[in-house]
Scaffold this motif. Sequence first.
Motif, PDB file in Angstrom:
ATOM      1  N   ALA A   1      24.449  72.928 -39.675  1.00  0.00           N
ATOM      2  CA  ALA A   1      25.416  73.865 -39.025  1.00  0.00           C
ATOM      3  C   ALA A   1      24.658  75.027 -38.030  1.00  0.00           C
ATOM      4  N   ALA A   2      23.867  75.697 -38.884  1.00  0.00           N
ATOM      5  CA  ALA A   2      23.202  77.015 -38.302  1.00  0.00           C
ATOM      6  C   ALA A   2      22.155  76.239 -37.101  1.00  0.00           C
ATOM      7  N   PHE A   3      21.571  74.882 -37.352  1.00  0.00           N
ATOM      8  CA  PHE A   3      20.760  74.614 -36.061  1.00  0.00           C
ATOM      9  C   PHE A   3      21.567  73.983 -34.920  1.00  0.00           C
ATOM     10  N   PHE A   4      22.740  73.302 -35.231  1.00  0.00           N
ATOM     11  CA  PHE A   4      23.446  72.499 -34.089  1.00  0.00           C
ATOM     12  C   PHE A   4      24.284  73.041 -33.381  1.00  0.00           C
ATOM     13  N   ASN A   5      25.171  73.955 -34.214  1.00  0.00           N
ATOM     14  CA  ASN A   5      26.449  74.648 -33.834  1.00  0.00           C
ATOM     15  C   ASN A   5      25.927  75.811 -32.535  1.00  0.00           C
ATOM     16  N   ARG A   6      25.993  75.111 -31.431  1.00  0.00           N
ATOM     17  CA  ARG A   6      25.526  76.143 -30.344  1.00  0.00           C
ATOM     18  C   ARG A   6      26.100  75.816 -29.205  1.00  0.00           C
ATOM     19  N   LEU A   7      26.709  76.585 -28.388  1.00  0.00           N
ATOM     20  CA  LEU A   7      27.112  76.101 -26.804  1.00  0.00           C
ATOM     21  C   LEU A   7      26.431  77.019 -25.870  1.00  0.00           C
ATOM     22  N   CYS A   8      25.512  76.407 -25.367  1.00  0.00           N
ATOM     23  CA  CYS A   8      24.991  77.055 -24.179  1.00  0.00           C
ATOM     24  C   CYS A   8      24.144  76.013 -23.198  1.00  0.00           C
TER      25      CYS A   8
END
Length: 265
Positions: free
Chosen positions: A154-161
Amino acid sequence: MNRDFIAKHWYASVYEQFENQTYDVEFLLNVLKEQTDGAPQNILEAACGGGRICVPLAEAGHYVTGFDADEHMLLRCYRRMKGVKNIRCFSADATNSDWGTGFDVVVMAGNILINIESELDYAAAQVTFIKNAAKALRTSGHLYLDFDLHCDPAAFFNRLCESSYFSGTDDLGTSGRTVSYGSVYDPVTQICSGVSHWELTTNNGEQFILPTRWYKHIPTQTQVYDWLKDAGLTIERTYVNYSDEPIPEPITESTHRATIWARKE
Ligand SMILES: C[S@@+](CC[C@H](N)C(=O)[O-])C[C@H]1O[C@@H](n2cnc3c(N)ncnc32)[C@H](O)[C@@H]1O
């Protein structure tokens, strides 16, 4: 040439321009030296792509077979292996084809475990790769598995940019870049998915955009170790981040490059 051909040809070329590190190949060659008697091995590389790994293995004196489902990648591999005698390659989908039998070593490297393309459920495809690797090995042969092991997906893949992973120009003069808008991880299904597109300009100046979507199943350490055990493979040695250190159990930091050397019983 249609757009699909142009885009796939471009991607195979820029993938290799970016994935041009050799330390994972040198690391593999050292593990083979350390773990075998130094004699040439009969090696199968599943999903060999453009030959970044299988061709140097053959140049080091091993007898190598490689296969891949992507014809554009494979074409690059055929060009790279020109003049090298102890290598052969073929086109096949790893999830529904015969890998052959009797190999001393099967290599599944370049993070293939979480870059599989297939019609199967993703986790089922991962299990199929491991089972097929075990089937292709002779008794006491070894699987070499090299992939990203995530402790906290979650920390690695949850990103919106917005970000661009690959950019460049191929030998047909097509130039472009991949643009990603981020990804989301579902902790229940362990599926991570993302949206992106490729922005391409052909050599005659035509511009087009290709939408792409991707998804992956991110396995836990326990899942991978269980899959290996269920396939009759016993882990003999692990390496973390291409070092001599073993993979911690359980892993604690977010992402590790995990390399596993496992024997077929
Ligand atoms: C990340 S690349 C790695 C290529 C190569 N092992 C390397 O490290 O340079 C992943 C490769 O896996 C291949 N691949 C993905 N799914 C496959 C499948 N089901 N059967 C065969 N090849 C597959 C792709 O075509 C691509 O060439």
